[in-house]
Enzyme design. Structure first.
Site, PDB file in Angstrom:
ATOM      1  N   ASN A  13     -27.372  18.849 -41.024  1.00 45.26           N
ATOM      2  CA  ASN A  13     -27.745  19.823 -40.003  1.00 45.26           C
ATOM      3  C   ASN A  13     -26.435  20.358 -39.450  1.00 45.26           C
ATOM      4  OD1 ASN A  13     -28.595  21.286 -37.810  1.00 45.26           O
ATOM      5  ND2 ASN A  13     -29.297  19.515 -36.617  1.00 45.26           N
ATOM      6  N   TRP A  14     -26.087  21.544 -39.898  1.00 45.64           N
ATOM      7  CA  TRP A  14     -24.772  22.094 -39.518  1.00 45.64           C
ATOM      8  C   TRP A  14     -24.706  22.522 -38.056  1.00 45.64           C
ATOM      9  CZ3 TRP A  14     -22.899  25.704 -44.107  1.00 45.64           C
ATOM     10  CH2 TRP A  14     -22.534  24.887 -45.195  1.00 45.64           C
ATOM     11  N   LYS A  15     -25.861  22.664 -37.417  1.00 47.11           N
ATOM     12  CA  LYS A  15     -25.899  23.154 -36.027  1.00 47.11           C
ATOM     13  C   LYS A  15     -25.199  24.516 -35.941  1.00 47.11           C
ATOM     14  CE  LYS A  15     -26.386  18.396 -34.585  1.00 47.11           C
ATOM     15  NZ  LYS A  15     -26.188  17.361 -33.574  1.00 47.11           N
ATOM     16  N   HIS A  98     -35.499  19.754 -32.910  1.00 45.10           N
ATOM     17  CA  HIS A  98     -34.288  18.963 -32.678  1.00 45.10           C
ATOM     18  C   HIS A  98     -34.100  18.755 -31.174  1.00 45.10           C
ATOM     19  CE1 HIS A  98     -30.094  17.783 -32.539  1.00 45.10           C
ATOM     20  NE2 HIS A  98     -30.222  17.433 -33.809  1.00 45.10           N
ATOM     21  N   GLU A 100     -31.610  18.977 -29.372  1.00 43.09           N
ATOM     22  CA  GLU A 100     -30.802  20.028 -28.713  1.00 43.09           C
ATOM     23  C   GLU A 100     -31.672  21.237 -28.379  1.00 43.09           C
ATOM     24  OE1 GLU A 100     -27.837  20.130 -31.755  1.00 43.09           O
ATOM     25  OE2 GLU A 100     -27.157  18.154 -31.128  1.00 43.09           O
ATOM     26  N   GLU A 170     -34.274  10.565 -34.291  1.00 42.68           N
ATOM     27  CA  GLU A 170     -32.923  10.764 -33.784  1.00 42.68           C
ATOM     28  C   GLU A 170     -32.859  10.349 -32.317  1.00 42.68           C
ATOM     29  OE1 GLU A 170     -30.727  13.892 -36.397  1.00 42.68           O
ATOM     30  OE2 GLU A 170     -31.560  14.855 -34.643  1.00 42.68           O
ATOM     31  N   GLY A 176     -24.149  12.906 -31.799  1.00 46.38           N
ATOM     32  CA  GLY A 176     -22.852  13.485 -31.475  1.00 46.38           C
ATOM     33  C   GLY A 176     -22.010  12.635 -30.546  1.00 46.38           C
ATOM     34  N   SER A 216     -25.089  10.152 -35.329  1.00 44.89           N
ATOM     35  CA  SER A 216     -23.790   9.556 -35.672  1.00 44.89           C
ATOM     36  C   SER A 216     -23.825   8.765 -36.980  1.00 44.89           C
ATOM     37  CB  SER A 216     -23.276   8.687 -34.516  1.00 44.89           C
ATOM     38  OG  SER A 216     -23.074   9.480 -33.357  1.00 44.89           O
ATOM     39  N   GLY A 237     -25.356  15.304 -38.725  1.00 47.36           N
ATOM     40  CA  GLY A 237     -24.697  16.405 -38.035  1.00 47.36           C
ATOM     41  C   GLY A 237     -23.236  16.499 -38.441  1.00 47.36           C
ATOM     42  N   GLY A 238     -22.361  15.968 -37.614  1.00 45.34           N
ATOM     43  CA  GLY A 238     -20.920  16.105 -37.807  1.00 45.34           C
ATOM     44  C   GLY A 238     -20.433  15.779 -39.214  1.00 45.34           C
TER      45      GLY A 238
END
Ligand code: 13P
Length: 256
Positions: A13-15, A98, A100, A170, A176, A216, A237-238
Site C-alpha cells: 500500500n504505497w499510500k 484503511h 487513515e 491492521e 507507520g 510495520s 506500507g513503508g
C-alpha cells in the site's frame, strides 16, 4: 481446512507516495525480484500512478490495486473514482477502509460496506481493512471491535462474493510506528476476523478467506508473522516502497 488452502497475498500500500515516473522505476526494479513468488503479489498505488503501474507490471506476476473506490457508479462526486473506472484502467484489487481513511477522511463502517459492495459488484478484489486503536485494545475491546468491523464491512456481501474478499487486520497502533504486533497478537487478531466470518458465513467459508496482517511489517519480521496459521500474507506500507525489502517479504510469504 488449514492455511494451505488459502492463497497468501502480499500487497503493498504505497499510500501518498511516488509519481508516475517513480512508479515505473520502482516496479521495473521489483519485477525480477518477485518473479518466482509462490504468493499473490499486489501493489496498491495512488490513482494517478495506476496507468504507469499497469503498464510497468505488464507480463509480470505483479497485480495492480487502487487505494480507494467510491460506491456510486458515476455522477457529481468531485474527486472520487468509481469501481468501473478502476476496472477499465486495469486495476484488479482495491484497498477499502484503511484506518487513515477512517481517521482523516470520515470513512465509517457504513461507507466501508458500500465501497466494498461496489468493488465486489464490479468484479474487483476488495482488501478491507479493520483494526483497533491502542485505547480500544487497552480497554479490552479488540475482539468485539474486529468482529463488528468485519461483519459491518461484509453486510449484504454474498457467500459467492466472499471469494473476492481479503481482510487486512491492521492494528492502528502498529501502522507507520515501527511497533509491530507480535506474531501471536497478529495471529489472534486475524483469528478474531476469521471467527467473525465464520459466524456470518460458516466455518468452511471462513477457512478459505485470506486474512492479512498489516502494521510495520518488514523484511525482518515478515517470516515470523506469516508463519502463523491465521496470517495469510500482509498489507505493507513503508517497506513496499523499497524493492529489496518488499521482495524479502514476498519470499517469506512464498515459503510460509
Ligand atoms: P506500515 O507498513 O508503514 O506500518 O503501514 C501499514 C499499512 O498501513 C498498510 O496498509
Amino acid at each position: 481446512m488449514k492455511k494451505s488452502v488459502r492463497k497468501a497475498v502480499i500487497a503493498g500500500n504505497w499510500k501518498m507516495n511516488n509519481t508516475p515516473a517513480q512508479t515505473t522505476a520502482l516496479i521495473n526494479e521489483m519485477k525480477p525480484l518477485v518473479a518466482g513468488a509462490d504468493c499473490e503479489v499486489v501493489l496498491c498505488v495512488p490513482f494517478v500512478d495506476i496507468a504507469a503501474a499497469v503498464e510497468a507490471a505488464k507480463g509480470s506476476n505483479i497485480k495492480i490495486g487502487a487505494e480507494n473506490v467510491h460506491f456510486k457508479a458515476s455522477g457529481a462526486y468531485t474527486g472520487e473514482v468509481s469501481a468501473d473506472m478502476l476496472v477499465a484502467s486495469g486495476v484488479e484489487y482495491v484497498v477499502i477502509g484503511h484506518s487513515e481513511r477512517r481517521q482523516y477522511f470520515g470513512e465509517t463502517d457504513q461507507t466501508v460496506n458500500l465501497r466494498s459492495l461496489a468493488a465486489l459488484n464490479a468484479g474487483l478484489k476488495a482488501i478491507i481493512c479493520v483494526g483497533e486503536t491502542l485505547e480500544q485494545r487497552e480497554l479490552g475491546y479488540t475482539e468485539t471491535l474486529l468482529k463488528y468491523q468485519t461483519k459491518m464491512a461484509l453486510t449484504n456481501v454474498t457467500k459467492e462474493q466472499l471469494k473476492n474478499v481479503i481482510i487486512a487486520y491492521e492494528p492502528v497502533w502498529a501502522i507507520g510506528t515501527g511497533v509491530t504486533a507480535t506474531a501471536d497478537q497478529a495471529d489472534e487478531g486475524n483469528g478474531f476476523v476469521r471467527a467473525a466470518i465464520a459466524e456470518a458465513y460458516g466455518a468452511d467459508a471462513a477457512e478459505t478467506v485470506t486474512v492479512q496482517y498489516g502494521g510495520s511489517m518488514n523484511a525482518k519480521n515478515a517470516e515470523e508473522l506469516v508463519s502463523k496459521v491465521n496470517v495469510d500474507g500482509g498489507l505493507i506500507g513503508g517497506a513496499s516502497l523499497k524493492a529489496a525489502d518488499f521482495s524479502v517479504i514476498v519470499k517469506a510469504a512464498s515459503e510460509g
